[in-house]
Structures are given as C-alpha cells and as structure tokens.
Design an enzyme around this catalytic site. Sequence first.
Site, short mmCIF file in Angstrom:
data_model
loop_
_atom_site.label_atom_id
_atom_site.label_comp_id
_atom_site.label_asym_id
_atom_site.label_seq_id
_atom_site.Cartn_x
_atom_site.Cartn_y
_atom_site.Cartn_z
N HIS A 89 -37.28 3.45 -36.36
CA HIS A 89 -36.85 2.77 -35.14
C HIS A 89 -38.07 2.25 -34.40
O HIS A 89 -38.63 2.94 -33.53
CB HIS A 89 -36.08 3.74 -34.24
CG HIS A 89 -34.86 4.33 -34.88
ND1 HIS A 89 -33.58 3.91 -34.59
CD2 HIS A 89 -34.72 5.30 -35.82
CE1 HIS A 89 -32.70 4.59 -35.29
NE2 HIS A 89 -33.38 5.45 -36.05
N HIS B 298 -33.73 -2.06 -33.28
CA HIS B 298 -33.44 -0.69 -32.88
C HIS B 298 -33.64 0.30 -34.02
O HIS B 298 -34.34 1.31 -33.86
CB HIS B 298 -32.01 -0.59 -32.36
CG HIS B 298 -31.68 0.74 -31.73
ND1 HIS B 298 -31.60 1.90 -32.45
CD2 HIS B 298 -31.42 1.08 -30.44
CE1 HIS B 298 -31.31 2.90 -31.64
NE2 HIS B 298 -31.19 2.42 -30.41
N HIS C 271 -6.53 28.69 -27.41
CA HIS C 271 -7.64 29.56 -27.04
C HIS C 271 -7.92 30.64 -28.09
O HIS C 271 -8.86 31.42 -27.93
CB HIS C 271 -7.34 30.25 -25.70
CG HIS C 271 -7.50 29.35 -24.51
ND1 HIS C 271 -6.88 28.13 -24.42
CD2 HIS C 271 -8.22 29.51 -23.37
CE1 HIS C 271 -7.21 27.56 -23.26
NE2 HIS C 271 -8.02 28.38 -22.61
N GLU D 24 -20.07 24.01 -21.20
CA GLU D 24 -20.46 24.83 -22.35
C GLU D 24 -21.59 24.19 -23.16
O GLU D 24 -22.56 24.87 -23.53
CB GLU D 24 -19.25 25.06 -23.27
CG GLU D 24 -18.17 25.93 -22.69
CD GLU D 24 -17.12 25.16 -21.90
OE1 GLU D 24 -16.13 25.78 -21.47
OE2 GLU D 24 -17.32 23.93 -21.72
#
Length: 685
Positions: free
Chosen positions: A39, A274, A486, A424
């Site tokens: 890149h 890029h 869950h 999280e």
Amino acid sequence: MTIELKTQAREWTDPMQRDVVNALRALAMDAVQQANSGHPGMPMGMAEIAEALWRHHLRHNPANPTWVDRDRFVLSNGHGSLLQYALLHLSGYDLPMDEIRRFRQLHSKTPGHPEIGMTPGVETTTGPLGQGISNAVGMAIAEKLLAAEFNRPGFEIVAHHTYVFLGDGCMMEGISHEACSLAGTLGLGKLIAFYDDNGISIDGHVEGWFTDDTPKRFEGYGWHVLANVDGHDGAAVQRAIGAAKAVTDRPSLICCKTIIAKGSPSKAGTHEAHGAALGAKEVAATRAAIGWDHAPFDIPRHVYEAWDARGQGAVYESDWMRSFAEYARNYPAEAREFERRMRGDLPAGFAQRVRELIAVAKQKAQTVATRKASQDAIEGIAPILPELIGGSADLAGSNLTLWSGSRAITAQSGGNYLYYGVREFGMAAIMNGIALHGGFVPYGGTFLTFSDYCRSALRMAALMRIGTIFVFTHDSIGLGEDGPTHQPIEHLATLRLMPNMDVWRPCDTKESIVAWAAAIERRDGPTSLVFSRQGLPFQLRPSAEVENIRRGAYVLLEPDSEPRAVIIATGSEVALAVDAQRLLAQAGIPVRVVSMPSTTVFDRQEESYRDRVLAPHLPCVAVEAGVSDGWRKYVGRSGAVIGIDRYGESAPAADLFRFFGFTPERVAEAVTSALARLALRNKVA
C-alpha cells in the site's frame, strides 16, 4: 471544542526539508514496487505528518526501543506499514536497508502489516482497522495510571505521550467509536491521534459510503479537535502537535487533509494507489515529479544525518535515568516496585498466596457458581498484585469481576477497575493495549456468548502473545431462561481453535484458583477463563493430583479396581461424570473420571503424561455442554461425545440439562454402549 487550523497549501521551498520528506515517499514506492504488493498511497500521503512528529516531537531512543518512558507510536492504519519501517530505518533502529528491500518476504523484519516482536520499535500488531487506535487508548490508560501511582512532586518518571496515525477505514470501523468514546470520558490528555483525511478507501472515493462529520463526532466524545490542518504543510502539522500537547485534560484529534500518493503524477488522489504498486513507469514519473533522482533504496548521507535520532534519543533516556536515580534515592520502595512492574515480575509472595487460597478452598468445599469462585480468587490475589486492572462490559454484577478493593478509574483519578460500558470489542482491544504498554495485568469480563463481539481482538492478543486475561461467564445452556441468544454453544470450541489462546473451564473453586494463577503467570499468550452461572459442587480429589490441575487435565476420580473406561468432562459437566461413575460402579463397571479444565494446556503436555491420564487403550466418553466435534480427538472411533450441536432453548437450567440429555444416566449409557462396541469389535477380530 473544535479549532480550525486552515493553512494555505504550499510546495517545498527548503531542499533539505524536501529530501527528508521525500525519502519516506521513495522508500514506500520502491519497496512496494519491488515486492509487487503493498500500500504505497498512505505512506506517500502522510510523509509530512510523519516527519513533523518523528523529527520534532517524538521522545524515543532507537538504541533502546523498550525504554520505559518512551513515547508510544501506533500505526492504526497498518496497511501503510512501509511508512513505519521507513521511519524506523531512517531514525537509526536496528532495521537495515536489506530488510526494507525484503518487504513482505518470508522471515523478513518487514511483514505486510506491523508486528510486535518482529520489527524493533513496533509497539503493537496492526492491520485489522480500528484496533490500533483502540490499543493506543489502552496504552494511554496505562500511562495515566502509572503516573498517578508512581509520580511524586518534582519527579515525573511516567510522562510520555501516545501518538496514533489512523485513516478513514479506522474511523468507519465500529470499534473506533467504542474506544474513542471511552477515551474522551476518561480525559486521556496524553493521547494524540492524527486522522489521515484523504477521502479514499479501497473501493474509491468515500463520499458514497462515509459522510460523517468526523471533527464534530470527536468533539461529541469530549476530545480536543484540531480541524482542517494541511497535512502536506509540515509547519502547520507541528503547530497542531504543539497545540494538542498543550491540552492535558482531553485526548486530541488532529484532522489532516491529505492527498493519497502525494507526488504521483497519475495516481495521486485515487484509489489505485491504495493497495497496489504504482507500476515501474509511474514510479519513474514520481521520481521526476518530486525531484528525487536517487536510485531505489539509495538514501543520501545528508538525509540519514537529518533523520538520525540516536544522539537525541540517548539524551532523552539518560536524562530520564538520572531523574529516576534521584527518585530511587528519595522513594526507594516505589522505585523498586516500579521496576518490578515494568519487568513483568510477579511479587515474591504470589505463589504462597495461591497455595493458601487452594488450602482454604479445600477446607470450605463450597458449592458455588464458578463465576463466584472466580471473584473469590480475585479477592484473594488482588491485594498482593497491584498491577491487576479489572473491568467488565456493563456486566460487573453478573461477571463478578469486582472485588472489595476495586476503585473506579475516572477522568479525575487513577484506580484499578474500568467500567467499559457496553463495549465488548473495545474492551478487549483496550486491554490488549494496557498489556502491551507494560506495568499491568488486565482482565475484563462479559458473557461467553458475547466473545463473538471480541473475536478479532482475542485473535490479535493470541497473535501478539500478550498476557491479556479474558473473563467469560454464563458459559452454557446452564444460564437458563435468557435463551439461545445468550446460551453459548460453539464458543468454547472456537476459542480453543485459536492458536496461542489458553482456555480454562474450571469445575469448582479449587480449579478456578489454579486457572487464575495460570493466567496471571502466563507470559507468552492470552487466557480465556470461562465460568458458570449456576452453582457447582466442590470435588474431592487425591492430594497427589492437585498439582496436576495446572497440566490441564488429571485423574479426578479413580475406581476401586482397574478401570474399564474413561469419562472426560469440563466445568459443570464434571459433576455429571462423577455421578455417572457411581451408577456404573453399582453395575459393576469401574470407570476413571478425568477433569480437563484446559484442553489447550493438556495438549502441550508430554505424551507419557497424556497417556497416563487418558489411558488410550480404554474406551472414552467426553461430556461438555457445547459442540461435540473438538472432543473426537480424545475419544477416537471407539468412544462417544455427549455434547450439544444445536442452539438452546429458553427454560430453567435444570430443565434444559435434562432436555438435552446431560444426565448421569445418559453418560452411563454412553459408557456401556462404548464398552459393548469394543467387545463386538474384539469378538469379530
């Protein structure tokens, strides 16, 4: 507050400055071209920004990349790794030009994305976008906490900045929101980020999919924002850095307007630069356009001399060493503790404390959820382990990650506990940054099913071999009524599949203490500690086998006569195995019960020990409330696995265990069936 720093774009007027900056561009385009992979656009577009930071503000010592009070530099847009490699090489780190030539080649020190431990001076492994900035937030938290704990009037032994480069990709990744929002709340004044606002991603111009007002977004987080800085005006960037450093109660974002692949006549400002080499013709045209008439990988002496940071780096470190020596004379206990922490040594009494906790657990023989056993282990260990930094993603009361000495970390104060909020992924990556910084052992909790949110950061911790501790509770259908959304099913198996990740699922208070001790002592990788919601009985075990808990699996219960089969179990299913053994004993079938709290640790043991525990000549049944596939390697063709290979249901835990067949009777039946199959094969043979 957002400050506008508008400047008039200008071309280079100082030939020395031009060469110093263009050396970065040349190395980037030449190395990518030689590898035909990489890149080049970002390094070429951020060259002036990098020069302004590295030559005029960054406090580091190339001769000692691990000097404890160095500034930290993180390349969150890690695909532009050649920018960092060029900076390290030119500044005088142990990264010779031959390694730049070998960019992206097998066993080179210049991999496709920066990797800690591979390249001197690289602070973290980056590439998955957004995680670098999140690691940097963790590093800045660690700096803040160490400074609050150890600095004294007249002695700022911890006083470094954390600098980050990031681009549109990092901004688009959701984790950047999680981490940067928390950074603003915590007022991390020594965190300074540079946004490479070039408007380009791999698919093209980003206005079709990214139209956020980034300065206002970060202002909303509580950051100090410097907008519209000309990223190709080194003087403007330097002024912005000075303004950012002057603000000490908030992190700063310097928004730099840049042109990707600056200097390339045909590909500047396009997505073609890029993620691909410019091409030989375009490299030649770029050389002419920027006035760089040197051969590939040829850096003139005056450029090396301008970049060389070894002399100034030695001064930075020696000044700090003199200050620390005076600090040690005035505060000897604090100095010794600081050195211990930064070496990563455990306190002298740690092993004895663990032995005492194990003895207490045996004496109490409590039936408790292992999440509670985990909290009790923290309560026993944390008072002698001040480097232990806890947290939870808005589930402290469920994960039980708090202890009586927990103190919340805030913008105004230090502490030892982070309330991460419902973040999280951010939590996991921030903990990685804390671990990378040094001086702390971070742990953080959430439900096991939400480890999915953390997955990429877990993988990065394993890839980097750092000692982050991930606490996952509510480990099975045993969590009950919350239902299949869950209830973890595949999660234990996927964690165990991750190279370098140790996974522990203890069955009682004693195994929980051992698991915590192993996680804290580990220095070559992360650990996932997996605990139950429901109460589990304490298991009596032979004294000789207590030390073998550390080996990942051991003989928990041996029959009165020679065993005819083996039952392996983990966590809540160990009690089922013990009850099944009693049923089988009544039927005259002696069976060994093996508790295997950590398959990953057990698999590293020598073959003789593994054979002694599992007795490979005997049929084997494995029992775990999770997917079954991972257990086939232990039970073989003659054995059986009692697992769950579908999603759960919403019901009380006891009903679910019966519904899914996790009963002593079914385990006993599986053993008798395995013995029958073995007898039939022997008869046929």
